[in-house]
Design a protein around this motif. Structure first.
Motif, short mmCIF file in Angstrom:
data_model
loop_
_atom_site.label_atom_id
_atom_site.label_comp_id
_atom_site.label_asym_id
_atom_site.label_seq_id
_atom_site.Cartn_x
_atom_site.Cartn_y
_atom_site.Cartn_z
N GLU A 192 11.77 19.15 2.61
CA GLU A 192 11.23 17.82 2.91
C GLU A 192 12.25 16.97 3.64
N LEU A 193 11.78 16.31 4.70
CA LEU A 193 12.65 15.38 5.43
C LEU A 193 12.26 13.96 5.06
N GLY A 194 13.24 13.07 4.94
CA GLY A 194 12.88 11.68 4.65
C GLY A 194 13.91 10.74 5.20
N SER A 195 13.52 9.44 5.29
CA SER A 195 14.50 8.46 5.72
C SER A 195 15.09 7.82 4.47
N ARG A 196 15.96 6.87 4.67
CA ARG A 196 16.57 6.17 3.56
C ARG A 196 15.47 5.41 2.83
N SER A 197 15.50 5.42 1.54
CA SER A 197 14.47 4.70 0.81
C SER A 197 15.02 3.38 0.31
N LEU A 198 14.09 2.51 -0.11
CA LEU A 198 14.49 1.23 -0.66
C LEU A 198 15.34 1.44 -1.91
N GLU A 199 15.06 2.55 -2.57
CA GLU A 199 15.83 2.88 -3.77
C GLU A 199 17.32 3.03 -3.44
N ASP A 220 6.25 -0.56 -5.41
CA ASP A 220 5.44 -1.78 -5.26
C ASP A 220 5.92 -2.58 -4.06
N ALA A 221 7.24 -2.76 -4.01
CA ALA A 221 7.82 -3.57 -2.95
C ALA A 221 7.54 -2.94 -1.59
N GLU A 222 7.73 -1.60 -1.50
CA GLU A 222 7.51 -0.93 -0.21
C GLU A 222 6.06 -1.05 0.23
N ARG A 223 5.13 -1.02 -0.73
CA ARG A 223 3.73 -1.04 -0.36
C ARG A 223 3.18 -2.43 -0.08
N LEU A 224 3.78 -3.46 -0.67
CA LEU A 224 3.17 -4.79 -0.59
C LEU A 224 3.97 -5.84 0.18
N ALA A 225 5.29 -5.69 0.18
CA ALA A 225 6.12 -6.85 0.54
C ALA A 225 6.16 -7.15 2.02
N ASP A 226 6.01 -8.43 2.37
CA ASP A 226 6.37 -8.91 3.70
C ASP A 226 7.84 -9.32 3.70
N PHE A 286 18.73 -0.36 -2.88
CA PHE A 286 18.78 -1.09 -4.14
C PHE A 286 19.95 -0.61 -4.99
N LEU A 287 20.06 0.71 -5.14
CA LEU A 287 21.14 1.27 -5.95
C LEU A 287 22.49 0.96 -5.34
N GLY A 288 22.56 1.04 -4.01
CA GLY A 288 23.80 0.73 -3.30
C GLY A 288 24.24 -0.70 -3.57
N ILE A 289 23.27 -1.62 -3.52
CA ILE A 289 23.59 -3.03 -3.74
C ILE A 289 24.02 -3.26 -5.18
N ALA A 290 23.29 -2.63 -6.12
CA ALA A 290 23.62 -2.79 -7.53
C ALA A 290 25.03 -2.28 -7.81
N GLU A 291 25.37 -1.14 -7.20
CA GLU A 291 26.71 -0.57 -7.39
C GLU A 291 27.78 -1.49 -6.82
N ALA A 292 27.53 -1.96 -5.59
CA ALA A 292 28.50 -2.82 -4.93
C ALA A 292 28.72 -4.08 -5.75
N SER A 293 27.64 -4.64 -6.29
CA SER A 293 27.78 -5.89 -7.02
C SER A 293 28.47 -5.66 -8.37
N ALA A 294 28.23 -4.48 -8.98
CA ALA A 294 28.92 -4.16 -10.24
C ALA A 294 30.42 -3.99 -9.98
N ALA A 295 30.75 -3.33 -8.84
CA ALA A 295 32.16 -3.11 -8.49
C ALA A 295 32.84 -4.45 -8.26
N VAL A 346 11.17 -5.11 4.47
CA VAL A 346 11.53 -3.77 3.99
C VAL A 346 12.30 -3.03 5.08
N ALA A 347 11.79 -3.13 6.34
CA ALA A 347 12.45 -2.43 7.45
C ALA A 347 13.88 -2.92 7.64
N GLU A 348 14.07 -4.25 7.53
CA GLU A 348 15.42 -4.79 7.70
C GLU A 348 16.35 -4.26 6.61
N LEU A 349 15.84 -4.23 5.39
CA LEU A 349 16.68 -3.75 4.29
C LEU A 349 17.00 -2.27 4.44
#
Lengths: 247, 334
Positions: free
Chosen positions: B300-307, B204-210, B310-319, B226-229
């Motif tokens: 399949e090739l892909g770039s880093r996703s918002l996921e 949702d965030a990737e598709r809608l967010a400014d 998000f998971l990185g931030i959640a982990e860092a904040s839990a640590a 989204v691009a900055e994140l």
């Protein structure tokens, strides 16, 4: 320029909406019309009220109208508000221009409109079977019933805003039955067992029943009953505004 | 109407305590611990977070439904806690649980809500747009979750708001309704509305967010476009996914290629190589597979996703939290 409908328009709109919602609710109609009618008929064919007035219906009708007030304000609006709270309706409507105060005002209007319909239907049937209150007595009685509607609505909202809706349903129905039978509302305290006859005058049910009978039957204001009623109303209103939870 | 781009909601240092909580020894629980957030007109601001992060509480404080413990909130320049009907008329709210009376019918309810505004949207047009007419005669109680969502959205929009709050707007929507709702949100944005929505769905965030603000344990832990994140302008491939037979030692394929990439297999037969991928990695992989006669079923090739972010931030904040808890414990014992 404001983009909200003016306050009075919003409140009337909500009042009309709530009134239709109450009238469409089948179980509530039983409580609001059928049971009071059964009480009216029952009290006019049995000798319970003998000796208190010129004929039985003159004593029965004012109490039955007081019972209607309790049905609509306390049980009916209490249950409706309890479930509105559960489903988030109160929260949603309080984010619209209506707001919390407008919502309460709309609910009060709905109670008064439904009460007016009850007075016409039940009062009309009582009139057909011989009820003839004096004109000034009837005016005073109607004013007291309207005050009673406010008191019982405040009590209903207090329960609805502090308990779960299932508990509100159970409590308001149970209290309706207990007050209806033993609370001095249709049966004057002098006709109740001696253990409780001394206290029922201090219950909102007994106070409204006494005040209503004094007005319709004798055209007089029962000052003690009126004071008790107003004190209950003020206490319930304060408690509801203090403890009512919107979510 | 506000100029597009001007702030429509400014939250500073928002604190919200609930309680006392009996299960925690009668202590107050801090649900929001100093949230700062600014949303702009003509933009979709997405509040992203896992369940329990404080998204709904933040919105409820901004809508004036909850009394905050501390901090300031300006909604269209007013404090929502003390503002009256005039402010409420300019703000549309869609609650997470809908807030719709179950015994009402959708169109009748919308007409009722429309009556609270001087110049509402025509209910018929709105109903048509959101496909409400197909169940106009059904009680709200009997509608599906997605149908209820659409009615609640219509109720939030019927007063022509300048700002709308949408709490989990895509919850329970089937793909088609989701498309309809997203198109409508984009259209509202282009009309200059400020849209603040919460979601726990990264898509949702990737598709809608400014603008995305990530909320974790009552704090904004990251925010930006989204691009900055996702790490600025670098849109180079960061991830290569290969599906094929299970148990291959795919790391060997990249052993001689620089920069080094991390390879893992999870679940069996599903390989992911992460790192700064180049054409050299692709050539090495093709050669390695060719030598063994393995044809992958998917590549399949892909770039880093918002996921990932998000998971990185959640982990860092839990640590960080467990570190802080550890330090507090040490202080207590010392």
């Amino acid at each position: 320029m404001s983009t909200a409908t003016p306050l009075s328009g919003r409140v009337w709109q909500q009042g009309r909406y709530e009134t239709l919602a109450m009238l469409r609710n089948g179980e509530q109609l039983v409580l609001m019309v059928v049971l009071p009618l059964m009480a009216l008929i029952g009290l006019t064919v049995t000798p319970f009220l003998d000796g208190l007035g010129p004929n039985r219906v003159d004593v029965a009708a004012p109490g039955v109208l007081a019972l209607c007030t309790m049905s609509t304000g306390f049980t009916g609006q209490g249950i409706a508000t309890g479930f509105d709270r559960r489903y988030g309706v109160l929260r949603f409507l309080s984010t619209t221009p209506l707001g919390r105060a407008g919502l309460i005002a709309g609910k009060t209007i709905a109670v008064l409109v439904v009460l007016a319909i009850q007075v016409v239907v039940i009062g009309g049937i009582a009139w057909l079977i011989g009820w003839r209150p004096s004109f000034p007595g009837a005016i005073l009685g109607l004013v007291l019933l309207a005050i009673g509607a406010g008191v019982f609505t405040a009590l209903g909202l207090l329960v609805a805003g502090t308990a779960r809706p299932e508990a509100t349903l159970a409590v308001t129905n149970l209290v309706w039955i207990l007050f209806g039978v033993f609370g001095g509302i249709v049966m004057p305290s002098t006709k109740l067992p001696s253990q409780i006859s001394g206290i029922v005058g201090f219950l909102p049910s007994g106070a409204l029943g006494d005040a209503s009978r004094a007005a319709f039957l004798h055209g007089s204001l029962d000052v003690q009953a009126a004071v008790v009623l107003v004190v209950w109303g003020a206490a319930a209103g304060l408690a509801a505004s203090r403890w009512f939870k919107w979510n | 109407m506000l100029r597009t781009g001007s702030p429509c909601l400014e939250i500073e240092g928002l604190i919200h305590d609930v309680g006392p909580i009996a299960a925690e020894g009668g202590r107050m629980k801090r649900v929001l611990a100093g949230v700062d957030l600014t949303a702009h007109a003509g933009q979709v601001t997405v509040l992203l977070g896992v369940n329990g992060a404080g998204k709904t509480t933040t919105l409820e404080c901004a809508q004036g439904l909850r009394r905050r413990t501390g901090g300031t909130i300006r909604l269209l320049g007013h404090d929502p806690q003390t503002a009256g009907a005039d402010l409420r008329a300019r703000v549309g709210v869609m609650l997470q649980d809908g807030g719709l009376p179950p015994s009402a019918r959708p169109i009748a309810l919308l007409k009722h809500v429309a009556g609270m505004y001087r110049n509402p949207l025509p209910v018929d047009e709105l109903a048509d747009r959101l496909g409400l007419n197909e169940f106009a005669g059904t009680n709200i109680r009997r509608l599906s979750g997605g149908q209820k969502q659409r009615v609640a959205l219509a109720a939030a929009l019927v007063g022509r708001p300048e700002v709308v709050f949408l709490d989990e707007p895509s919850a329970g929507l089937d793909p088609q309704s989701r498309q309809v709702v997203f198109e409508l949100i984009r259209e509202l944005r282009s009309q200059g509305l400020g849209i603040i929505l919460t979601t726990h769905l990264l898509d949702d965030a990737e598709r809608l967010a400014d603008w995305v603000a990530i909320l974790d344990r009552g704090r904004i832990v990251a925010e930006g476009t989204v691009a900055e994140l996702l790490g600025g302008a670098s849109q180079a491939a960061r991830r290569l996914t290969v599906r094929g037979p299970a148990g291959l030692d795919l790391a060997l394929a990249f052993a001689g290629t620089r920069p080094l990439v991390q390879v893992h297999e999870s679940p069996a037969g599903h390989y992911t190589a992460e790192g700064e991928l180049t054409t050299a990695h692709l050539a090495a992989l093709a050669q390695w597979l060719d030598a063994r006669g393995i044809m992958p079923s998917s590549l399949e090739l892909g770039s880093r996703s918002l996921e990932d972010v998000f998971l990185g931030i959640a982990e860092a904040s839990a640590a960080e939290d467990s570190l802080r808890a550890g330090r507090e414990k040490e202080t207590e014992t010392a």
